[in-house]
Design a protein around this motif. Sequence first.
Motif, PDB file in Angstrom:
ATOM      1  N   ALA A 189      25.263   1.771   8.151  1.00 26.70           N
ATOM      2  CA  ALA A 189      25.211   3.189   8.452  1.00 26.70           C
ATOM      3  C   ALA A 189      23.765   3.663   8.611  1.00 26.70           C
ATOM      4  N   GLU A 190      22.865   3.170   7.749  1.00 27.61           N
ATOM      5  CA  GLU A 190      21.480   3.596   7.834  1.00 27.61           C
ATOM      6  C   GLU A 190      20.797   3.057   9.082  1.00 27.61           C
ATOM      7  N   ASP A 191      21.291   1.975   9.613  1.00 29.95           N
ATOM      8  CA  ASP A 191      20.699   1.392  10.824  1.00 29.95           C
ATOM      9  C   ASP A 191      21.314   1.966  12.081  1.00 29.95           C
ATOM     10  N   GLY A 192      22.049   3.064  11.950  1.00 28.16           N
ATOM     11  CA  GLY A 192      22.625   3.684  13.132  1.00 28.16           C
ATOM     12  C   GLY A 192      23.976   3.137  13.488  1.00 28.16           C
ATOM     13  N   GLY A 193      24.588   2.355  12.623  1.00 28.57           N
ATOM     14  CA  GLY A 193      25.924   1.849  12.880  1.00 28.57           C
ATOM     15  C   GLY A 193      25.962   0.730  13.876  1.00 28.57           C
ATOM     16  N   ALA A 194      24.820   0.255  14.345  1.00 22.77           N
ATOM     17  CA  ALA A 194      24.807  -0.793  15.365  1.00 22.77           C
ATOM     18  C   ALA A 194      24.635  -2.169  14.756  1.00 22.77           C
ATOM     19  N   GLY A 195      24.489  -2.235  13.436  1.00 21.10           N
ATOM     20  CA  GLY A 195      24.342  -3.539  12.797  1.00 21.10           C
ATOM     21  C   GLY A 195      22.978  -4.148  12.987  1.00 21.10           C
ATOM     22  N   ARG A 196      21.997  -3.348  13.454  1.00 23.09           N
ATOM     23  CA  ARG A 196      20.664  -3.879  13.671  1.00 23.09           C
ATOM     24  C   ARG A 196      19.868  -3.843  12.376  1.00 23.09           C
ATOM     25  N   SER A 197      19.093  -4.886  12.124  1.00 21.49           N
ATOM     26  CA  SER A 197      18.243  -4.900  10.948  1.00 21.49           C
ATOM     27  C   SER A 197      17.027  -4.016  11.208  1.00 21.49           C
ATOM     28  N   PRO A 198      16.462  -3.400  10.166  1.00 18.21           N
ATOM     29  CA  PRO A 198      15.306  -2.536  10.379  1.00 18.21           C
ATOM     30  C   PRO A 198      14.105  -3.348  10.835  1.00 18.21           C
ATOM     31  N   ARG A 199      13.269  -2.705  11.640  1.00  7.64           N
ATOM     32  CA  ARG A 199      12.083  -3.375  12.125  1.00  7.64           C
ATOM     33  C   ARG A 199      11.084  -3.528  10.987  1.00  7.64           C
ATOM     34  N   THR A 200      10.619  -4.739  10.807  1.00 11.44           N
ATOM     35  CA  THR A 200       9.610  -4.990   9.793  1.00 11.44           C
ATOM     36  C   THR A 200       8.239  -4.636  10.358  1.00 11.44           C
ATOM     37  N   ARG A 201       7.249  -4.639   9.471  1.00 15.36           N
ATOM     38  CA  ARG A 201       5.891  -4.329   9.904  1.00 15.36           C
ATOM     39  C   ARG A 201       5.383  -5.367  10.895  1.00 15.36           C
ATOM     40  N   THR A 202       5.678  -6.643  10.654  1.00 16.35           N
ATOM     41  CA  THR A 202       5.222  -7.680  11.574  1.00 16.35           C
ATOM     42  C   THR A 202       5.913  -7.573  12.930  1.00 16.35           C
ATOM     43  N   GLU A 203       7.172  -7.141  12.925  1.00 14.85           N
ATOM     44  CA  GLU A 203       7.855  -6.965  14.209  1.00 14.85           C
ATOM     45  C   GLU A 203       7.223  -5.825  14.997  1.00 14.85           C
ATOM     46  N   ARG A 204       6.870  -4.762  14.305  1.00 15.46           N
ATOM     47  CA  ARG A 204       6.197  -3.658  14.995  1.00 15.46           C
ATOM     48  C   ARG A 204       4.843  -4.107  15.536  1.00 15.46           C
ATOM     49  N   ILE A 205       4.159  -4.945  14.781  1.00 16.02           N
ATOM     50  CA  ILE A 205       2.884  -5.486  15.263  1.00 16.02           C
ATOM     51  C   ILE A 205       3.105  -6.333  16.519  1.00 16.02           C
ATOM     52  N   GLY A 206       4.189  -7.133  16.520  1.00 20.16           N
ATOM     53  CA  GLY A 206       4.510  -7.928  17.700  1.00 20.16           C
ATOM     54  C   GLY A 206       4.788  -7.067  18.914  1.00 20.16           C
ATOM     55  N   ARG A 207       5.497  -5.959  18.716  1.00 20.24           N
ATOM     56  CA  ARG A 207       5.785  -5.053  19.833  1.00 20.24           C
ATOM     57  C   ARG A 207       4.511  -4.372  20.316  1.00 20.24           C
ATOM     58  N   MET A 208       3.609  -4.096  19.410  1.00 19.85           N
ATOM     59  CA  MET A 208       2.308  -3.554  19.809  1.00 19.85           C
ATOM     60  C   MET A 208       1.540  -4.582  20.632  1.00 19.85           C
ATOM     61  N   GLY A 209       1.682  -5.859  20.276  1.00 19.08           N
ATOM     62  CA  GLY A 209       1.053  -6.908  21.067  1.00 19.08           C
ATOM     63  C   GLY A 209       1.591  -6.938  22.487  1.00 19.08           C
ATOM     64  N   VAL A 210       2.903  -6.729  22.627  1.00 21.11           N
ATOM     65  CA  VAL A 210       3.499  -6.682  23.963  1.00 21.11           C
ATOM     66  C   VAL A 210       2.931  -5.509  24.762  1.00 21.11           C
TER      67      VAL A 210
END
Length: 329
Positions: free
Chosen positions: A68-89
């Motif tokens: 429910a906290e992830d919007g009901g889509a079953g997605r795991s929350p973005r970690t700090r390293t994942e956000r860093i990876g997206r910033m790299g993109v």
Amino acid sequence: MPVNETLSQYSDWSYTTAVVVYVLAMIFFLVEQSFGKRGVRAAERTRTRQLAGVGGGSSADVSRQSSAEDGGAGRSPRTRTERIGRMGVALAVLGVLLHLAALVLRGLATSRFPLGNMYEYIMAITLVTVAAWLVMMRNHPIRHLSAFMLLPVVILMFVGGTMLYAVAAPVQPALQSYWLVIHVTAAAVGSGVFLVPGVASILYLIRSAYDRDPVKFGKLGPKLPAADVLDRVAYRTTVFAFPVFTFGILCGAVWAEAAWGRFWGWDPKETVAFVAWVIYAAYLHSRATAGWRGTRAAVINVVGFAATVFNLFFVNLVSAGLHSYAGVG
């Protein structure tokens, strides 16, 4: 026509800025590569403890609350390293835009197609390489490997912008032909894309070695995608690049007949390009007929990658031949 020095300066600035942006993107990707899995595991443990501590609910309740906290889509929350990876993109995309601007401004400054010397050719090849990697990144979980892909790009661009730099100027009379646009563009696109399967195949060999002996490659091996993912990336990019490279060789033969009166003369550039073509043809043929997969196919691809780099530097800069248009002193 006179050279527009202002546009030429803007092109050089864009090129230098693109290199700096790529280096920054490499740093972000290296952080994701180094700490990504550790961060994911830590975040999952922390999240599980937090959710389990709220009301002391059961594991099913925790799962429902997490969903429910992830919007009901079953997605795991973005970690700090994942956000860093997206910033790299995001930085890599910015680098591509600056890279493209440098190439376009170079052409506008000289009022010609900007592929008349080694500096411009390396600029085009590396642009194609990064663009191809970004496309593959959308379809395969290889984002955290981008530092390995950007490393040869940054090295090539540094060499091109320092040792191989050529002042903006009109091309030699021998290159003032519409075949320059067709032949050299196809060769640059094919060679640029070939860098992607070369790096992917090297990483495949490391991953497969780790699968056989986890102790030997215990640090890098677990951080790489599954071997079949790297194999698919190498194969699909080679399938795209090979016909483009073949078209470039054929167009070069037609141009050679018009300029020098023969289709093929075993010039050093022609010879090494043909050797590289044979290697990649053997790679695709072995996969299609003999069913070669895995290490043997990856080794062939790495050899083709080595031949491409050899053709790019040694043949253009060391050997003497009819293709000696590097534009360096």
